[in-house]
Design an enzyme around this catalytic site. Structure first.
Site, PDB file in Angstrom:
ATOM      1  N   SER A  50      17.991  20.688  23.392  1.00  0.00           N
ATOM      2  CA  SER A  50      18.860  21.806  23.798  1.00  0.00           C
ATOM      3  C   SER A  50      19.062  23.045  23.450  1.00  0.00           C
ATOM      4  O   SER A  50      19.861  23.043  21.496  1.00  0.00           O
ATOM      5  CB  SER A  50      20.426  21.406  24.274  1.00  0.00           C
ATOM      6  OG  SER A  50      20.967  21.630  25.051  1.00  0.00           O
ATOM      7  N   HIS A  53      21.364  20.276  37.526  1.00  0.00           N
ATOM      8  CA  HIS A  53      21.603  19.990  36.330  1.00  0.00           C
ATOM      9  C   HIS A  53      22.831  18.851  36.261  1.00  0.00           C
ATOM     10  O   HIS A  53      23.770  18.994  35.703  1.00  0.00           O
ATOM     11  CB  HIS A  53      22.905  21.397  36.283  1.00  0.00           C
ATOM     12  CG  HIS A  53      22.824  21.403  34.688  1.00  0.00           C
ATOM     13  ND1 HIS A  53      22.823  22.951  34.122  1.00  0.00           N
ATOM     14  CD2 HIS A  53      23.667  20.814  33.566  1.00  0.00           C
ATOM     15  CE1 HIS A  53      22.896  23.152  32.842  1.00  0.00           C
ATOM     16  NE2 HIS A  53      23.369  21.664  32.829  1.00  0.00           N
ATOM     17  N   ARG A  82      26.686  18.106  36.879  1.00  0.00           N
ATOM     18  CA  ARG A  82      28.045  18.698  36.076  1.00  0.00           C
ATOM     19  C   ARG A  82      27.814  20.350  36.225  1.00  0.00           C
ATOM     20  O   ARG A  82      28.834  20.848  35.380  1.00  0.00           O
ATOM     21  CB  ARG A  82      26.761  18.808  34.971  1.00  0.00           C
ATOM     22  CG  ARG A  82      26.537  16.914  33.983  1.00  0.00           C
ATOM     23  CD  ARG A  82      25.529  17.019  32.406  1.00  0.00           C
ATOM     24  NE  ARG A  82      26.272  18.141  31.642  1.00  0.00           N
ATOM     25  CZ  ARG A  82      28.061  17.154  30.959  1.00  0.00           C
ATOM     26  NH1 ARG A  82      27.786  15.947  31.865  1.00  0.00           N
ATOM     27  NH2 ARG A  82      28.421  18.180  30.099  1.00  0.00           N
ATOM     28  N   ARG A 116      34.679  20.845  35.187  1.00  0.00           N
ATOM     29  CA  ARG A 116      33.819  19.108  35.157  1.00  0.00           C
ATOM     30  C   ARG A 116      35.957  18.852  34.947  1.00  0.00           C
ATOM     31  O   ARG A 116      36.572  19.029  33.700  1.00  0.00           O
ATOM     32  CB  ARG A 116      33.783  19.035  34.094  1.00  0.00           C
ATOM     33  CG  ARG A 116      32.271  19.678  34.161  1.00  0.00           C
ATOM     34  CD  ARG A 116      31.091  19.315  33.348  1.00  0.00           C
ATOM     35  NE  ARG A 116      29.763  20.741  33.526  1.00  0.00           N
ATOM     36  CZ  ARG A 116      29.369  20.513  31.730  1.00  0.00           C
ATOM     37  NH1 ARG A 116      29.514  20.595  31.408  1.00  0.00           N
ATOM     38  NH2 ARG A 116      28.112  22.117  32.639  1.00  0.00           N
ATOM     39  N   PRO A 151      16.700  17.501  28.489  1.00  0.00           N
ATOM     40  CA  PRO A 151      17.639  18.499  27.250  1.00  0.00           C
ATOM     41  C   PRO A 151      19.544  18.725  27.194  1.00  0.00           C
ATOM     42  O   PRO A 151      19.917  18.436  28.413  1.00  0.00           O
ATOM     43  CB  PRO A 151      17.864  20.594  26.931  1.00  0.00           C
ATOM     44  CG  PRO A 151      17.378  19.854  28.739  1.00  0.00           C
ATOM     45  CD  PRO A 151      16.068  19.229  28.701  1.00  0.00           C
ATOM     46  N   THR A 152      19.828  17.319  26.714  1.00  0.00           N
ATOM     47  CA  THR A 152      21.413  17.544  26.892  1.00  0.00           C
ATOM     48  C   THR A 152      21.913  17.500  25.061  1.00  0.00           C
ATOM     49  O   THR A 152      21.876  18.472  24.351  1.00  0.00           O
ATOM     50  CB  THR A 152      22.008  16.100  27.049  1.00  0.00           C
ATOM     51  OG1 THR A 152      21.001  14.755  25.537  1.00  0.00           O
ATOM     52  CG2 THR A 152      20.872  14.990  28.334  1.00  0.00           C
ATOM     53  N   GLN A 155      15.303  24.628  25.335  1.00  0.00           N
ATOM     54  CA  GLN A 155      15.439  24.911  26.504  1.00  0.00           C
ATOM     55  C   GLN A 155      16.951  26.052  25.808  1.00  0.00           C
ATOM     56  O   GLN A 155      17.633  26.082  25.135  1.00  0.00           O
ATOM     57  CB  GLN A 155      16.352  23.263  26.975  1.00  0.00           C
ATOM     58  CG  GLN A 155      17.471  24.134  28.444  1.00  0.00           C
ATOM     59  CD  GLN A 155      18.901  24.784  27.495  1.00  0.00           C
ATOM     60  OE1 GLN A 155      19.523  24.261  26.594  1.00  0.00           O
ATOM     61  NE2 GLN A 155      19.336  24.988  28.387  1.00  0.00           N
ATOM     62  N   LEU A 156      16.928  26.544  26.609  1.00  0.00           N
ATOM     63  CA  LEU A 156      17.778  28.502  26.977  1.00  0.00           C
ATOM     64  C   LEU A 156      18.306  28.872  27.764  1.00  0.00           C
ATOM     65  O   LEU A 156      17.977  28.830  28.800  1.00  0.00           O
ATOM     66  CB  LEU A 156      16.665  29.204  26.686  1.00  0.00           C
ATOM     67  CG  LEU A 156      17.165  31.226  25.941  1.00  0.00           C
ATOM     68  CD1 LEU A 156      17.717  30.930  25.562  1.00  0.00           C
ATOM     69  CD2 LEU A 156      16.275  31.206  26.804  1.00  0.00           C
ATOM     70  N   TYR A 157      19.614  28.650  27.475  1.00  0.00           N
ATOM     71  CA  TYR A 157      20.474  29.898  29.036  1.00  0.00           C
ATOM     72  C   TYR A 157      20.571  30.907  28.025  1.00  0.00           C
ATOM     73  O   TYR A 157      20.615  31.917  26.312  1.00  0.00           O
ATOM     74  CB  TYR A 157      21.768  29.415  28.148  1.00  0.00           C
ATOM     75  CG  TYR A 157      22.645  27.900  28.622  1.00  0.00           C
ATOM     76  CD1 TYR A 157      22.287  27.508  29.935  1.00  0.00           C
ATOM     77  CD2 TYR A 157      22.347  26.367  27.665  1.00  0.00           C
ATOM     78  CE1 TYR A 157      22.743  26.235  30.133  1.00  0.00           C
ATOM     79  CE2 TYR A 157      22.763  25.363  28.253  1.00  0.00           C
ATOM     80  CZ  TYR A 157      22.756  25.906  29.554  1.00  0.00           C
ATOM     81  OH  TYR A 157      23.099  23.779  29.864  1.00  0.00           O
ATOM     82  N   LYS A 187      14.170  25.873  34.468  1.00  0.00           N
ATOM     83  CA  LYS A 187      14.541  24.535  34.948  1.00  0.00           C
ATOM     84  C   LYS A 187      16.073  24.952  35.737  1.00  0.00           C
ATOM     85  O   LYS A 187      16.919  26.210  35.487  1.00  0.00           O
ATOM     86  CB  LYS A 187      14.636  24.045  33.823  1.00  0.00           C
ATOM     87  CG  LYS A 187      15.743  22.428  33.819  1.00  0.00           C
ATOM     88  CD  LYS A 187      15.919  21.622  32.746  1.00  0.00           C
ATOM     89  CE  LYS A 187      16.956  20.981  32.816  1.00  0.00           C
ATOM     90  NZ  LYS A 187      18.139  20.049  33.623  1.00  0.00           N
ATOM     91  N   VAL A 190      17.676   9.356  36.988  1.00  0.00           N
ATOM     92  CA  VAL A 190      15.892   7.908  37.301  1.00  0.00           C
ATOM     93  C   VAL A 190      16.724   7.411  36.360  1.00  0.00           C
ATOM     94  O   VAL A 190      17.279   7.508  35.047  1.00  0.00           O
ATOM     95  CB  VAL A 190      15.382   9.290  36.187  1.00  0.00           C
ATOM     96  CG1 VAL A 190      13.805   8.880  36.239  1.00  0.00           C
ATOM     97  CG2 VAL A 190      14.507  10.322  37.034  1.00  0.00           C
ATOM     98  N   THR A 195      17.121  27.496  31.567  1.00  0.00           N
ATOM     99  CA  THR A 195      18.346  27.280  32.671  1.00  0.00           C
ATOM    100  C   THR A 195      18.546  28.548  33.613  1.00  0.00           C
ATOM    101  O   THR A 195      19.569  29.020  32.545  1.00  0.00           O
ATOM    102  CB  THR A 195      18.870  26.240  32.010  1.00  0.00           C
ATOM    103  OG1 THR A 195      18.629  24.729  31.028  1.00  0.00           O
ATOM    104  CG2 THR A 195      20.051  26.044  33.025  1.00  0.00           C
ATOM    105  N   TYR A 215      32.511  13.002  28.427  1.00  0.00           N
ATOM    106  CA  TYR A 215      31.660  14.818  27.887  1.00  0.00           C
ATOM    107  C   TYR A 215      30.295  13.659  28.773  1.00  0.00           C
ATOM    108  O   TYR A 215      29.233  15.054  30.064  1.00  0.00           O
ATOM    109  CB  TYR A 215      31.845  15.415  27.293  1.00  0.00           C
ATOM    110  CG  TYR A 215      31.512  16.673  27.191  1.00  0.00           C
ATOM    111  CD1 TYR A 215      31.036  17.467  27.590  1.00  0.00           C
ATOM    112  CD2 TYR A 215      29.894  16.174  26.453  1.00  0.00           C
ATOM    113  CE1 TYR A 215      30.407  18.625  27.507  1.00  0.00           C
ATOM    114  CE2 TYR A 215      28.586  17.282  26.053  1.00  0.00           C
ATOM    115  CZ  TYR A 215      29.322  18.399  27.191  1.00  0.00           C
ATOM    116  OH  TYR A 215      28.056  19.320  27.481  1.00  0.00           O
TER     117      TYR A 215
END
Length: 334
Positions: free
Chosen positions: A100, A235, A238, A157, A71-72, A120-122, A211, A269, A148, A19
Site C-alpha cells: 500500500s 474498495h 470502505r 466511515r 493492498p491494505t 499500490q498508488l493513489y 484497481k 473472499v 487505485t 478501522y
C-alpha cells in the site's frame, strides 16, 4: 480458517480494529461482498482426468496460488513487524504482495524481504510528487503499479468518526510519503482522470493495473488506455456504500475486456471455495485483505502464513472436486 478476527478484536484497540473492519455508510457493501459468495453454489464436473494447477502468471510476476495479498494500509497498527511480517509470509508462500502507498514501512525495506511486490498508488494532485513515489517503488524492485481509481474523495466511515480516528498514533507514519523529514498526507482529488494514467505509462516501465473498476465501460476504457490488468473492487465497501458486491460485478467486467487483459477481484473472499467460484466466473486470481490483517494481528508472520496455507489447501481441494472445465457452468445461484 482459525478465528483470527476474534483474536484481533480482543487484542487491538477498538479504534484500530474498527478501522480495519469498518466500511462506508451503514456498511451494507462490506456485508454484501461476503453475502454474494453465499448466494452461489458449485455444480461439480466429474471424470475430467485433470490435476489442479494453482500457479498463475500475471503482469508483474508469477504466484504459486491464485490468492494475492491485497493492498491494505497501516500494518503496524496490527503488529509491530507490520508490512515486513506480511511480506515475509508472502515470500515464504510464493505469492504476490501489493504494498500500500499508506504502508507504515517504507517500500524499500519491504522489498528487502525478497517478496514479489507490486505497488499500490493513489495518484496525488501533485503529479511531480506522484512520479517520485512511483520512481521509488520501481527502484525498490516492485514489478507492477496498481493504480487505485475508486477514490476521488475520502469515503465517510462512521466507525472512524465515532472513534475520532483521524491519524496514526505517535511514531507511525505513511513511510512512502516521506521525503527527508517531511511526511506528506495522502490526498484524494476528483480531478484525477484517464489522462493521469496515460502520464504514468510514460514515466514507468512497470505494467499498469487499474484497481477499483466496477463498470464494464470503465474496464474497456482502462484497456484502451494501456492497462495490463483490471481489478474488480468496491474498495472492500470502505469508500461508497450501496455499491454492488464485487463478485456480482465480475462477470460483466470479464465480458467487457474479452480476454484482452487478466481480471482479478477482491472483496469478501474468505474460503477456498470462494476462490474457485471467482475463478469460474472469469477471475484470474483473487485478492485478500482483511483475513491477512486479522492473522497479522493475532500471530504476526506465522498467522499470515497460516492463512495463505489454508487458502492454498482449500483452493486445491475445491478445484479438484469441482473438476474441469472451471467456467461459469459450474456455478449456480441458489
Amino acid at each position: 480458517m482459525p478465528s483470527y478476527e476474534a483474536v484481533a478484536r480482543e487484542r487491538l484497540p477498538k479504534a484500530h480494529y474498527d478501522y480495519f473492519a469498518g466500511g462506508a455508510g451503514d456498511e451494507s457493501a462490506v456485508h454484501e461482498n461476503e453475502a454474494a459468495f453465499a448466494r452461489l453454489r458449485l455444480v461439480p464436473r466429474v471424470l475430467g482426468g485433470t490435476r489442479p494447477d494453482l500457479a498463475v502468471t500475471l503482469p508483474g510476476g508469477r504466484a504459486s496460488l491464485p490468492v494475492l495479498v491485497a493492498p491494505t494500509a497501516f500494518h503496524r497498527l496490527a503488529h509491530p513487524d507490520g508490512e515486513l511480517a506480511t511480506a515475509r509470509a508472502a515470500a515464504a508462500e510464493d505469492t504476490i504482495m501489493i504494498v500500500s502507498m499508506a504502508s507504515t514501512t517504507p517500500v524499500e525495506a519491504v522489498a528487502e524481504t525478497g517478496a514479489t511486490l507490486w505497488f499500490q498508488l493513489y495518484v496525488q494532485p501533485d503529479m511531480a510528487f506522484t512520479e517520485r513515489v512511483v520512481g521509488r517503488a520501481e527502484k525498490a524492485g516492485c514489478r507492477a503499479l496498481v493504480v487505485t481509481a475508486d477514490s476521488p474523495v475520502f469515503g465517510i466511515r462512521p466507525r472512524d468518526l465515532h472513534n475520532g480516528f483521524h491519524d496514526l498514533p505517535e511514531g507511525l507514519v505513511c513511510e512512502n510519503l516521506r521525503e527527508g523529514d517531511v511526511v506528506r498526507p495522502i490526498e484524494f482529488s476528483p480531478e484525477i482522470s484517464w489522462a493521469h494514467l496515460d502520464r504514468l505509462r510514460e514515466v514507468t516501465d512497470m505494467p499498469l493495473i487499474v484497481k477499483g473498476v466496477t463498470h464494464p465501460d470503465d474496464a474497456r476504457t482502462a484497456v484502451a488506455h494501456g492497462a495490463a490488468m483490471v481489478m474488480v473492487s468496491n474498495h472492500g465497501g470502505r469508500q461508497l456504500d450501496r455499491v454492488a458486491a464485487a463478485l456480482d460485478l465480475l462477470p460483466d467486467v470479464v465480458d467487457a475486456v474479452g480476454g484482452a487483459v487478466p481480471v482479478t477481484v477482491d472483496g469478501g473472499v474468505r474460503r477456498g471455495t470462494d476462490v474457485v467460484i471467482a475463478l469460474a466466473l472469469g477471475a484470474r486470481a483473487v485478492l485478500v485483505g482483511r483475513p491477512i490483517l486479522w492473522a497479522l494481528a493475532a500471530e504476526g508472520e506465522r498467522g499470515v502464513r497460516e492463512v495463505l496455507r489454508r487458502f492454498r489447501t482449500e483452493t486445491e481441494v475445491a478445484m479438484a472436486l469441482t473438476g474441469a472445465p472451471l467456467d461459469p457452468g459450474v456455478v449456480r445461484r441458489c
